[in-house]
Motif scaffolding. Sequence first.
Motif, PDB file in Angstrom:
ATOM      1  N   LEU A 115      13.232  -0.800   1.375  1.00  0.00           N
ATOM      2  CA  LEU A 115      14.384  -1.532   1.880  1.00  0.00           C
ATOM      3  C   LEU A 115      14.511  -2.871   1.160  1.00  0.00           C
ATOM      4  O   LEU A 115      15.599  -3.273   0.744  1.00  0.00           O
ATOM      5  N   TYR A 116      13.398  -3.564   0.980  1.00  0.00           N
ATOM      6  CA  TYR A 116      13.399  -4.855   0.291  1.00  0.00           C
ATOM      7  C   TYR A 116      13.873  -4.686  -1.156  1.00  0.00           C
ATOM      8  O   TYR A 116      14.694  -5.465  -1.639  1.00  0.00           O
ATOM      9  N   ALA A 117      13.365  -3.664  -1.834  1.00  0.00           N
ATOM     10  CA  ALA A 117      13.764  -3.411  -3.222  1.00  0.00           C
ATOM     11  C   ALA A 117      15.267  -3.145  -3.305  1.00  0.00           C
ATOM     12  O   ALA A 117      15.941  -3.611  -4.224  1.00  0.00           O
ATOM     13  N   ASP A 138       0.859  -1.182   0.000  1.00  0.00           N
ATOM     14  CA  ASP A 138       0.000   0.000   0.000  1.00  0.00           C
ATOM     15  C   ASP A 138       0.895   1.232   0.000  1.00  0.00           C
ATOM     16  O   ASP A 138       1.582   1.512   0.982  1.00  0.00           O
ATOM     17  N   GLY A 139       0.879   1.968  -1.087  1.00  0.00           N
ATOM     18  CA  GLY A 139       1.722   3.142  -1.242  1.00  0.00           C
ATOM     19  C   GLY A 139       1.350   4.302  -0.343  1.00  0.00           C
ATOM     20  O   GLY A 139       2.069   5.295  -0.275  1.00  0.00           O
ATOM     21  N   ARG A 140       0.207   4.185   0.381  1.00  0.00           N
ATOM     22  CA  ARG A 140      -0.208   5.246   1.302  1.00  0.00           C
ATOM     23  C   ARG A 140       0.066   4.881   2.761  1.00  0.00           C
ATOM     24  O   ARG A 140      -0.233   5.644   3.654  1.00  0.00           O
ATOM     25  N   HIS A 141       0.615   3.699   3.004  1.00  0.00           N
ATOM     26  CA  HIS A 141       0.914   3.235   4.359  1.00  0.00           C
ATOM     27  C   HIS A 141       2.430   3.314   4.547  1.00  0.00           C
ATOM     28  O   HIS A 141       3.174   2.468   4.048  1.00  0.00           O
ATOM     29  N   GLN A 142       2.892   4.355   5.237  1.00  0.00           N
ATOM     30  CA  GLN A 142       4.323   4.658   5.300  1.00  0.00           C
ATOM     31  C   GLN A 142       5.190   3.501   5.786  1.00  0.00           C
ATOM     32  O   GLN A 142       6.247   3.253   5.220  1.00  0.00           O
ATOM     33  N   VAL A 186       6.165  -3.213  -6.316  1.00  0.00           N
ATOM     34  CA  VAL A 186       5.275  -2.169  -6.831  1.00  0.00           C
ATOM     35  C   VAL A 186       4.189  -1.794  -5.826  1.00  0.00           C
ATOM     36  O   VAL A 186       3.697  -2.640  -5.087  1.00  0.00           O
ATOM     37  N   PRO A 187       3.813  -0.526  -5.809  1.00  0.00           N
ATOM     38  CA  PRO A 187       2.731  -0.088  -4.915  1.00  0.00           C
ATOM     39  C   PRO A 187       1.362  -0.359  -5.530  1.00  0.00           C
ATOM     40  O   PRO A 187       1.226  -0.480  -6.743  1.00  0.00           O
TER      41      PRO A 187
END
Length: 82
Positions: A65-67, A53-57, A77-78
């Motif tokens: 970090l994983y990427a 979720d790209g909105r969950h910091q 991807v978000p």
Amino acid sequence: MDKSILKRLEALENRPEGQIPRLCVEYEDGYTETVYGFAILAMRKGVRRVTYDGRHQPSVDAAALYAKLCGDEVEVVPYAQH
């Protein structure tokens, strides 16, 4: 492991419970599962894609970090929650 990565991991591990990262892992065989916390960092074998979720910091931080750890091996991807 890089010193800055270790520092980020320590900060992320000490977040309140409501701030636990949630990521969805899709394996090469099509199986998917939701992973919580930083268990994702140990998961690379057979992983095709990780979405978050790209909105969950906290999830954004864990995914970044994983990427960084995986490079181009895994698609990270978000997705947007509605």
